[in-house]
Design a protein around this motif. Structure first.
Motif, short mmCIF file in Angstrom:
data_model
loop_
_atom_site.label_atom_id
_atom_site.label_comp_id
_atom_site.label_asym_id
_atom_site.label_seq_id
_atom_site.Cartn_x
_atom_site.Cartn_y
_atom_site.Cartn_z
N ARG A 45 0.85 -1.18 0.00
CA ARG A 45 0.00 0.00 0.00
C ARG A 45 0.89 1.24 0.00
O ARG A 45 1.85 1.32 0.77
CB ARG A 45 -0.91 -0.01 1.24
N TYR A 94 -7.81 3.53 -1.13
CA TYR A 94 -8.35 3.54 0.23
C TYR A 94 -8.31 4.95 0.81
O TYR A 94 -7.33 5.67 0.65
CB TYR A 94 -7.52 2.63 1.13
N TRP A 113 -9.82 3.19 8.33
CA TRP A 113 -9.71 2.92 6.90
C TRP A 113 -11.07 2.54 6.32
O TRP A 113 -11.89 1.92 7.00
CB TRP A 113 -8.73 1.76 6.65
N GLN A 115 -13.16 0.60 2.99
CA GLN A 115 -13.06 -0.74 2.41
C GLN A 115 -12.35 -0.73 1.07
O GLN A 115 -11.98 -1.79 0.55
CB GLN A 115 -14.46 -1.35 2.25
N GLY A 116 -12.17 0.44 0.48
CA GLY A 116 -11.46 0.56 -0.78
C GLY A 116 -12.39 0.60 -1.97
O GLY A 116 -13.50 0.07 -1.94
#
Length: 123
Positions: A45, A94, A113, A115-116
Motif C-alpha cells: 500500500r 483507500y 480505513w 473498504q477501498g
C-alpha cells in the motif's frame, strides 16, 4: 475513530478522469487529517495524497500535478480528483483518517480505513 466509505471507482481509459469520494461518520470530522492510499496487486500500500485538518495538502510525486485532494467539512467528505489517469494508477484506492499525523505519509499512522474502491485504467 470514524467510519469511512469510498465510492467513485471504475474502469476508464488512459487520459480520462475520475473523482473518488470518501464519506465519513462522526461529528469531529473537521479535526481529522485525511489521506488517500492505493494498493496494486502484488505491491505494498502506498501513499497518494493527504489533506490535514488545516487543509494543508501533500502529494506523492507520482500523482503531483494530476491529482487533487480536497475536503468539505460540512458534508464530512473528502475527494480525490484524478486527471490524466495512467495504467500505472490502477489499484484499489483507500481512504484513511487520523488526528495529528503531522507530516507523516505512513499508512501505519492512520487508524481508520475504508473498504477501498477499485480504479482500473486501460491503455
Amino acid at each position: 475513530q470514524v467510519q469511512l466509505v469510498e465510492s467513485g471507482g471504475g474502469t476508464v481509459q488512459a487520459g480520462d478522469s475520475l473523482r473518488l469520494t470518501c464519506a465519513a461518520s462522526g461529528r469531529t470530522f473537521s479535526l481529522y487529517d485525511m489521506g488517500w492510499f492505493r494498493q496494486a496487486p502484488g505491491k505494498e500500500r502506498e501513499f497518494v495524497a493527504k489533506i490535514t485538518w488545516r487543509t494543508r495538502t501533500d502529494y506523492a510525486d507520482s500523482v503531483k500535478g494530476r491529482f487533487t485532494i480536497s475536503r468539505d467539512n460540512a458534508k464530512n467528505t473528502v475527494y480525490l480528483q484524478m486527471n490524466s489517469l495512467k495504467p500505472e494508477d490502477t489499484a484499489v484506492y483507500y481512504c484513511a483518517s487520523e488526528i495529528g499525523t503531522g507530516p507523516s505519509r505512513r499508512a501505519a499512522d492512520f487508524g481508520s480505513w475504508g473498504q477501498g474502491t477499485q480504479v482500473t485504467v486501460s491503455s
